[in-house]
Design a protein around this motif. Sequence first.
Motif, PDB file in Angstrom:
ATOM      1  N   VAL A 267       9.679  -6.475  17.304  1.00  0.00           N
ATOM      2  CA  VAL A 267       8.657  -6.322  16.268  1.00  0.00           C
ATOM      3  C   VAL A 267       8.711  -7.498  15.296  1.00  0.00           C
ATOM      4  O   VAL A 267       7.669  -8.043  14.911  1.00  0.00           O
ATOM      5  CB  VAL A 267       8.832  -4.972  15.527  1.00  0.00           C
ATOM      6  N   ILE A 268       9.917  -7.912  14.929  1.00  0.00           N
ATOM      7  CA  ILE A 268      10.055  -9.065  14.029  1.00  0.00           C
ATOM      8  C   ILE A 268       9.507 -10.321  14.678  1.00  0.00           C
ATOM      9  O   ILE A 268       8.771 -11.082  14.053  1.00  0.00           O
ATOM     10  CB  ILE A 268      11.529  -9.232  13.610  1.00  0.00           C
ATOM     11  N   ALA A 269       9.840 -10.541  15.956  1.00  0.00           N
ATOM     12  CA  ALA A 269       9.321 -11.722  16.663  1.00  0.00           C
ATOM     13  C   ALA A 269       7.804 -11.668  16.760  1.00  0.00           C
ATOM     14  O   ALA A 269       7.128 -12.684  16.564  1.00  0.00           O
ATOM     15  CB  ALA A 269       9.936 -11.809  18.057  1.00  0.00           C
ATOM     16  N   PHE A 270       7.246 -10.496  17.043  1.00  0.00           N
ATOM     17  CA  PHE A 270       5.799 -10.360  17.118  1.00  0.00           C
ATOM     18  C   PHE A 270       5.151 -10.711  15.788  1.00  0.00           C
ATOM     19  O   PHE A 270       4.164 -11.451  15.741  1.00  0.00           O
ATOM     20  CB  PHE A 270       5.422  -8.928  17.529  1.00  0.00           C
ATOM     21  N   LEU A 271       5.698 -10.174  14.709  1.00  0.00           N
ATOM     22  CA  LEU A 271       5.126 -10.445  13.393  1.00  0.00           C
ATOM     23  C   LEU A 271       5.237 -11.922  13.024  1.00  0.00           C
ATOM     24  O   LEU A 271       4.287 -12.499  12.483  1.00  0.00           O
ATOM     25  CB  LEU A 271       5.808  -9.582  12.333  1.00  0.00           C
ATOM     26  N   VAL A 272       6.365 -12.528  13.341  1.00  0.00           N
ATOM     27  CA  VAL A 272       6.557 -13.939  13.006  1.00  0.00           C
ATOM     28  C   VAL A 272       5.608 -14.808  13.805  1.00  0.00           C
ATOM     29  O   VAL A 272       4.931 -15.685  13.263  1.00  0.00           O
ATOM     30  CB  VAL A 272       8.024 -14.366  13.233  1.00  0.00           C
ATOM     31  N   PHE A 273       5.522 -14.597  15.108  1.00  0.00           N
ATOM     32  CA  PHE A 273       4.684 -15.453  15.943  1.00  0.00           C
ATOM     33  C   PHE A 273       3.203 -15.128  15.833  1.00  0.00           C
ATOM     34  O   PHE A 273       2.351 -15.930  16.203  1.00  0.00           O
ATOM     35  CB  PHE A 273       5.132 -15.391  17.413  1.00  0.00           C
ATOM     36  N   ARG A 274       2.881 -13.956  15.337  1.00  0.00           N
ATOM     37  CA  ARG A 274       1.482 -13.575  15.187  1.00  0.00           C
ATOM     38  C   ARG A 274       0.925 -13.959  13.812  1.00  0.00           C
ATOM     39  O   ARG A 274      -0.178 -14.490  13.703  1.00  0.00           O
ATOM     40  CB  ARG A 274       1.354 -12.062  15.414  1.00  0.00           C
TER      41      ARG A 274
ATOM     42  N   PRO B 259       1.651 -18.223  11.853  1.00  0.00           N
ATOM     43  CA  PRO B 259       0.628 -19.261  12.043  1.00  0.00           C
ATOM     44  C   PRO B 259      -0.674 -18.950  11.301  1.00  0.00           C
ATOM     45  O   PRO B 259      -1.329 -19.860  10.786  1.00  0.00           O
ATOM     46  CB  PRO B 259       0.395 -19.277  13.552  1.00  0.00           C
ATOM     47  N   LEU B 260      -1.042 -17.685  11.233  1.00  0.00           N
ATOM     48  CA  LEU B 260      -2.247 -17.301  10.499  1.00  0.00           C
ATOM     49  C   LEU B 260      -2.102 -17.629   9.018  1.00  0.00           C
ATOM     50  O   LEU B 260      -3.008 -18.216   8.406  1.00  0.00           O
ATOM     51  CB  LEU B 260      -2.528 -15.807  10.692  1.00  0.00           C
ATOM     52  N   ALA B 261      -0.968 -17.267   8.444  1.00  0.00           N
ATOM     53  CA  ALA B 261      -0.727 -17.541   7.026  1.00  0.00           C
ATOM     54  C   ALA B 261      -0.670 -19.048   6.767  1.00  0.00           C
ATOM     55  O   ALA B 261      -1.224 -19.540   5.775  1.00  0.00           O
ATOM     56  CB  ALA B 261       0.569 -16.871   6.573  1.00  0.00           C
ATOM     57  N   MET B 262      -0.030 -19.800   7.644  1.00  0.00           N
ATOM     58  CA  MET B 262       0.050 -21.249   7.459  1.00  0.00           C
ATOM     59  C   MET B 262      -1.331 -21.897   7.614  1.00  0.00           C
ATOM     60  O   MET B 262      -1.654 -22.854   6.915  1.00  0.00           O
ATOM     61  CB  MET B 262       1.037 -21.865   8.445  1.00  0.00           C
TER      62      MET B 262
ATOM     63  N   LEU C  20      -4.208 -20.498   6.860  1.00  0.00           N
ATOM     64  CA  LEU C  20      -4.928 -20.217   5.615  1.00  0.00           C
ATOM     65  C   LEU C  20      -4.420 -21.097   4.480  1.00  0.00           C
ATOM     66  O   LEU C  20      -5.208 -21.600   3.679  1.00  0.00           O
ATOM     67  CB  LEU C  20      -4.793 -18.738   5.244  1.00  0.00           C
ATOM     68  N   TYR C  21      -3.106 -21.293   4.427  1.00  0.00           N
ATOM     69  CA  TYR C  21      -2.526 -22.153   3.397  1.00  0.00           C
ATOM     70  C   TYR C  21      -3.009 -23.595   3.559  1.00  0.00           C
ATOM     71  O   TYR C  21      -3.401 -24.244   2.593  1.00  0.00           O
ATOM     72  CB  TYR C  21      -0.998 -22.076   3.486  1.00  0.00           C
ATOM     73  N   MET C  22      -3.000 -24.091   4.802  1.00  0.00           N
ATOM     74  CA  MET C  22      -3.405 -25.470   5.057  1.00  0.00           C
ATOM     75  C   MET C  22      -4.887 -25.673   4.786  1.00  0.00           C
ATOM     76  O   MET C  22      -5.310 -26.773   4.444  1.00  0.00           O
ATOM     77  CB  MET C  22      -3.069 -25.857   6.493  1.00  0.00           C
ATOM     78  N   SER C  23      -5.686 -24.621   4.934  1.00  0.00           N
ATOM     79  CA  SER C  23      -7.124 -24.769   4.715  1.00  0.00           C
ATOM     80  C   SER C  23      -7.466 -24.981   3.237  1.00  0.00           C
ATOM     81  O   SER C  23      -8.582 -25.378   2.920  1.00  0.00           O
ATOM     82  CB  SER C  23      -7.870 -23.552   5.250  1.00  0.00           C
ATOM     83  N   LEU C  24      -6.523 -24.708   2.357  1.00  0.00           N
ATOM     84  CA  LEU C  24      -6.764 -24.894   0.928  1.00  0.00           C
ATOM     85  C   LEU C  24      -6.464 -26.320   0.455  1.00  0.00           C
ATOM     86  O   LEU C  24      -6.648 -26.636  -0.702  1.00  0.00           O
ATOM     87  CB  LEU C  24      -5.925 -23.905   0.123  1.00  0.00           C
ATOM     88  N   PHE C  25      -6.000 -27.172   1.362  1.00  0.00           N
ATOM     89  CA  PHE C  25      -5.616 -28.532   1.006  1.00  0.00           C
ATOM     90  C   PHE C  25      -6.371 -29.533   1.862  1.00  0.00           C
ATOM     91  O   PHE C  25      -6.795 -29.231   2.973  1.00  0.00           O
ATOM     92  CB  PHE C  25      -4.109 -28.737   1.217  1.00  0.00           C
TER      93      PHE C  25
END
Length: 97
Positions: A39-46, A49-52, A54-59
């Motif tokens: 579950v931890i691996a799924f959350l990390v790999f899922r 990248p989505l959070a990063m 979104l973060y990168m889209s602000l710059f």
Amino acid sequence: MAQLQKVNPTARAIQRTWRLQLLGWQKLIPAFIFLGPAVIAFLVFRYYPLAMGLYMSLFRWDTANPPGMFVGLENLQLAISSSVFHEVFVNTVLLFV
């Protein structure tokens, strides 16, 4: 002759229910141990990248000097106002609907 103690049937039922609940949790511990890393691996790999993304889209991202200049939602506004975005969006809707 020894006297028999009368036990309240309600108290005995509560005690039995508590033991069954405790045994139920004890049976779930191995499931949590085996499923936890997956579950931890799924959350990390899922979601990482989505959070990063979104973060990168602000710059205004610069690979030599990350993260670059903060532009907020300007990138989104630029993408939505592009004619290529509208064409790609229509093609995607037609393909999947």
